[in-house]
Design a protein around this motif. Sequence first.
Motif, PDB file in Angstrom:
ATOM      1  N   PHE A  33       0.814  -1.216   0.000  1.00  0.00           N
ATOM      2  CA  PHE A  33       0.000   0.000   0.000  1.00  0.00           C
ATOM      3  C   PHE A  33       0.847   1.266   0.000  1.00  0.00           C
ATOM      4  O   PHE A  33       0.321   2.361  -0.130  1.00  0.00           O
ATOM      5  CB  PHE A  33      -0.986  -0.014   1.162  1.00  0.00           C
ATOM      6  N   ILE A  35       3.713   1.185  -2.106  1.00  0.00           N
ATOM      7  CA  ILE A  35       4.172   1.137  -3.497  1.00  0.00           C
ATOM      8  C   ILE A  35       2.985   1.287  -4.446  1.00  0.00           C
ATOM      9  O   ILE A  35       1.938   0.676  -4.253  1.00  0.00           O
ATOM     10  CB  ILE A  35       4.900  -0.200  -3.769  1.00  0.00           C
ATOM     11  N   SER A  36       3.150   2.088  -5.467  1.00  0.00           N
ATOM     12  CA  SER A  36       2.079   2.288  -6.450  1.00  0.00           C
ATOM     13  C   SER A  36       2.542   2.010  -7.878  1.00  0.00           C
ATOM     14  O   SER A  36       1.817   2.307  -8.820  1.00  0.00           O
ATOM     15  CB  SER A  36       1.542   3.728  -6.359  1.00  0.00           C
ATOM     16  N   SER A  37       3.717   1.412  -8.012  1.00  0.00           N
ATOM     17  CA  SER A  37       4.251   1.103  -9.341  1.00  0.00           C
ATOM     18  C   SER A  37       3.848  -0.307  -9.755  1.00  0.00           C
ATOM     19  O   SER A  37       4.135  -1.285  -9.050  1.00  0.00           O
ATOM     20  CB  SER A  37       5.777   1.223  -9.344  1.00  0.00           C
ATOM     21  N   LEU A  38       3.201  -0.419 -10.904  1.00  0.00           N
ATOM     22  CA  LEU A  38       2.818  -1.745 -11.406  1.00  0.00           C
ATOM     23  C   LEU A  38       4.034  -2.592 -11.752  1.00  0.00           C
ATOM     24  O   LEU A  38       3.954  -3.824 -11.769  1.00  0.00           O
ATOM     25  CB  LEU A  38       1.910  -1.597 -12.628  1.00  0.00           C
ATOM     26  N   LEU A  41       4.424  -4.130  -8.386  1.00  0.00           N
ATOM     27  CA  LEU A  41       3.246  -4.840  -7.882  1.00  0.00           C
ATOM     28  C   LEU A  41       2.947  -6.104  -8.672  1.00  0.00           C
ATOM     29  O   LEU A  41       2.577  -7.133  -8.093  1.00  0.00           O
ATOM     30  CB  LEU A  41       2.032  -3.908  -7.911  1.00  0.00           C
ATOM     31  N   ASP A  88      -4.950   3.495 -11.828  1.00  0.00           N
ATOM     32  CA  ASP A  88      -5.205   3.419 -10.388  1.00  0.00           C
ATOM     33  C   ASP A  88      -6.021   2.185 -10.043  1.00  0.00           C
ATOM     34  O   ASP A  88      -5.800   1.556  -8.999  1.00  0.00           O
ATOM     35  CB  ASP A  88      -5.946   4.670  -9.920  1.00  0.00           C
ATOM     36  N   VAL A  91      -3.716  -0.807 -10.112  1.00  0.00           N
ATOM     37  CA  VAL A  91      -2.893  -0.836  -8.902  1.00  0.00           C
ATOM     38  C   VAL A  91      -3.697  -1.410  -7.739  1.00  0.00           C
ATOM     39  O   VAL A  91      -3.215  -2.272  -6.990  1.00  0.00           O
ATOM     40  CB  VAL A  91      -2.396   0.587  -8.562  1.00  0.00           C
ATOM     41  N   MET A  92      -4.936  -0.957  -7.578  1.00  0.00           N
ATOM     42  CA  MET A  92      -5.784  -1.440  -6.499  1.00  0.00           C
ATOM     43  C   MET A  92      -6.023  -2.948  -6.615  1.00  0.00           C
ATOM     44  O   MET A  92      -5.885  -3.694  -5.640  1.00  0.00           O
ATOM     45  CB  MET A  92      -7.122  -0.707  -6.512  1.00  0.00           C
ATOM     46  N   ARG A  95      -2.832  -4.994  -5.855  1.00  0.00           N
ATOM     47  CA  ARG A  95      -2.558  -5.005  -4.414  1.00  0.00           C
ATOM     48  C   ARG A  95      -3.453  -6.000  -3.690  1.00  0.00           C
ATOM     49  O   ARG A  95      -2.984  -6.857  -2.930  1.00  0.00           O
ATOM     50  CB  ARG A  95      -2.800  -3.611  -3.830  1.00  0.00           C
TER      51      ARG A  95
END
Length: 201
Positions: A33, A35-38, A41, A88, A91-92, A95
């Motif tokens: 949560f 990290i936001s880089s695909l 992820l 976004d 990313v969600m 995760r």
Amino acid sequence: MLTSLYVEGETWFHRLAVRPKLILLLVASLLLFIISSLWILIPALLLATALYLSLGMTLREAWSRVGFVFFTILFLALVNLLLVSPVDVAVMVTRLMTLVILAAAITATTTIDAFMDEITLLLAPLERMGLVRAADVSLALGLVLRFVPDIFSRYQAIRDAHKARGLPVRLLTIIGPLIILTLKDADMIATAIDARGFRRH
């Protein structure tokens, strides 16, 4: 039909103690949560999936444990597409799926008794401070882990009964009987626990 969350096995993850697994899940939750880089992820999702599939389950059994949650995540993703960008949403989804798979791997390789013993030990300092009752919390966790497979089995039984009667299988027509049966079981279990004095007063 799913009868237990635990899967017999001799993999390295089976042999790993409960505490490192819980620490792994906690650290992974925090990092995922942050990290936001695909680019990070997606490999994390693939790594969790590889771990999950290495535990000795068939693909059907592995899917039966996480499929319903995945459908829920995808439904949330479709709703969020109306509010945020596709990146976004991706990313969600990545995760949440990673955490679900990692949690499924932990529950598949850890017995309920081991979970309860570890939770009791971890909460002992808080119990000495008078904040919680460690045995009650561990008992609640054990009951949840024990009866999740029963809920899935009951769902399958209700679904099969609908099919046998030629009725359309819809979530709205299944969820009502499922909730009622689950609440009845919960009430019976609570009565049995109090009758046997497992909980302290």
